[in-house]
Write a protein that holds these residues in place. Structure first.
Motif, PDB file in Angstrom:
ATOM      1  N   ALA A  91      -4.773   3.810  -2.299  1.00  0.00           N
ATOM      2  CA  ALA A  91      -3.501   3.492  -1.657  1.00  0.00           C
ATOM      3  C   ALA A  91      -3.455   2.050  -1.143  1.00  0.00           C
ATOM      4  N   VAL A  92      -4.587   1.533  -0.659  1.00  0.00           N
ATOM      5  CA  VAL A  92      -4.561   0.187  -0.072  1.00  0.00           C
ATOM      6  C   VAL A  92      -5.161  -0.858  -1.003  1.00  0.00           C
TER       7      VAL A  92
ATOM      8  N   PRO B 123      -4.417   6.117   5.483  1.00  0.00           N
ATOM      9  CA  PRO B 123      -3.709   5.001   4.854  1.00  0.00           C
ATOM     10  C   PRO B 123      -2.447   4.605   5.600  1.00  0.00           C
TER      11      PRO B 123
ATOM     12  N   ALA C 132       0.841  -1.191   0.000  1.00  0.00           N
ATOM     13  CA  ALA C 132       0.000   0.000   0.000  1.00  0.00           C
ATOM     14  C   ALA C 132       0.876   1.242   0.000  1.00  0.00           C
ATOM     15  N   ASN C 133       0.292   2.345  -0.505  1.00  0.00           N
ATOM     16  CA  ASN C 133       1.002   3.618  -0.449  1.00  0.00           C
ATOM     17  C   ASN C 133       0.663   4.284   0.878  1.00  0.00           C
TER      18      ASN C 133
ATOM     19  N   VAL D   9      -8.827   8.290  -1.794  1.00  0.00           N
ATOM     20  CA  VAL D   9      -7.367   8.313  -1.683  1.00  0.00           C
ATOM     21  C   VAL D   9      -6.887   7.070  -0.934  1.00  0.00           C
TER      22      VAL D   9
ATOM     23  N   TYR E  63      -4.821   2.525   9.096  1.00  0.00           N
ATOM     24  CA  TYR E  63      -4.856   1.273   8.329  1.00  0.00           C
ATOM     25  C   TYR E  63      -4.154   0.154   9.116  1.00  0.00           C
TER      26      TYR E  63
END
Lengths: 133, 254
Positions: B157-158, B242, A31-32, B153, B246
């Motif tokens: 990202a995930v 994220p 992931a980012n 977003v 997360y």
């Protein structure tokens, strides 16, 4: 030049995304990790520094404000390409999540407003000065 | 003739997207002004129209990319894709300044963190109770409960699915609209009548359009105080959701 502002923005975003990817790799997840947020912090700090040194000309700022103003139109385009037809049955969940989040946030306003109520905040003093002028 | 026009749209897809979105925005602000006297912000109506277009596109093509699956509207996919979306979001940080953060003080910053955590946790719990059990989906919907921009977003990202991202936008949109419309009605019950509470309110709600609209309808003098904190919400959400949030979700559900 306008493109200087756009380039500054682009470099911040690329660096942020790279940092986010790197963080993901280091942490061992695909992931980012916070890339966009890192890029935003970078931009705030860089713009602040450059403005202080008077290095960010009006024209360069236009390049930044253009993309900032394109934010909502781009969000509209983003909404228009989601799989809404497939998501429709999840609608009640989305509504419930939104409603509950707002309700809880409203309820917290008086709670947090009371914290540190005695001491005046700096912004209030400044505002009084504005009025006095 | 018709084919030539469609082909022209296809060949200039991104430019077509600018025109389509621009017209949608104009129409939305027109509706906002005439039907709701500006109470429901034009941007919220535009996003609703965007989701409606996505639905029409999805039903007519059976694809997963909304209106962008129609060849002549494929430019919408580029315009609203992750690349330009992230660029525009980062650009919004241009309006924020370090001085503003300092002015907001401890209470303002606390309200920002609390606002993101509370909305996120509620989003995750609701998603979980509706049967979502993977960390990516839960985090994305939690982000959507923060704002309609944090959700996508995080989803990007995930690696969440497009349906989940659409739901996260919808959750954020519901929040934004409720804040816009509901604020004047609850204002007196939550003590929203002075700069301090407006600052806290901005940090807790976070949706900039909702906060600006809601405060304008309550007391226009309070708008700058709410905006002062709300400006930072999406950025902070894009940073926290994220990453640590997360991880927290992953750690809890395993």
């Amino acid at each position: 030049m306008v493109v200087y502002g756009v380039a500054l923005l682009a470099i911040c975003m690329l660096t942020g995304v790279m940092a986010g990817d790197l963080l993901g790799t280091v942490l061992g997840i695909d992931a980012n990790v916070g890339g966009v947020g890192i890029a935003m912090i970078m931009l705030v700090l860089l713009v602040d520094r450059l403005k202080q040194k008077n290095k960010l000309k009006e024209k360069s700022q236009e390049g930044l404000s253009f993309w900032s103003a394109m934010y909502i139109p781009i969000v509209v385009a983003m909404s228009a390409q989601q799989n809404v037809a497939g998501a429709l049955e999840g609608g009640p969940m989305a509504i419930l999540a939104g409603v509950l989040a707002v309700t809880a946030s409203f309820a917290l306003v008086p709670v947090l407003s009371n914290i540190g109520k005695g001491k005046p905040e700096s912004f209030l003093n400044e505002n009084k000065m504005d009025k006095a002028n | 003739m018709q084919d030539t026009i469609f082909a022209m749209f296809e060949d200039n897809s991104l430019v077509t997207a600018f025109a389509v979105v621009g017209i949608t925005m104009y129409f939305s602000y027109f509706l906002s002004d005439k039907l709701t006297k500006g109470r429901l912000h034009g941007s919220a109506i535009a996003i609703i129209l965007g989701l409606v277009l996505a639905y029409i596109g999805g039903v007519s093509t059976g694809g997963e990319n909304g209106i962008a699956d129609l060849q002549m509207f494929s430019g919408i996919g580029l315009m609203g894709g992750a690349m330009l979306r992230d660029l525009a979001i980062v650009a919004t940080a241009f309006g924020a300044s370090i001085e503003e953060i300092k002015k907001a003080g401890f209470t303002g910053i606390l309200s920002l963190f609390m606002g993101i955590f509370v909305s996120f946790i509620i989003g995750v719990i609701v998603a979980f109770s509706f049967g979502y059990t993977d960390a990516a989906s839960l985090t994305t919907i939690g982000g959507g409960a923060a704002t309609y921009i944090v959700g996508p977003v995080v989803g990007g990202a995930v690696g969440a699915s497009s349906e989940v991202i659409a739901l996260s936008i919808a959750a954020g949109l519901v929040k934004s609209i409720l804040v816009m419309i509901g604020t004047p009605f609850v204002a007196k019950y939550i003590g929203l009548d002075n700069p301090r509470s407006a600052l806290v309110y901005g940090g807790l709600m976070g949706t900039t359009s909702g906060v600006a609209g809601g405060l304008a309808a309550t007391d226009p003098k309070l708008v700058p105080y709410g905006a002062m904190t709300a400006t930072f919400y999406t950025g902070l959400g894009c940073l926290l959701c994220p990453s640590i949030l997360y991880f927290a979700v992953r750690a809890i559900i395993g």
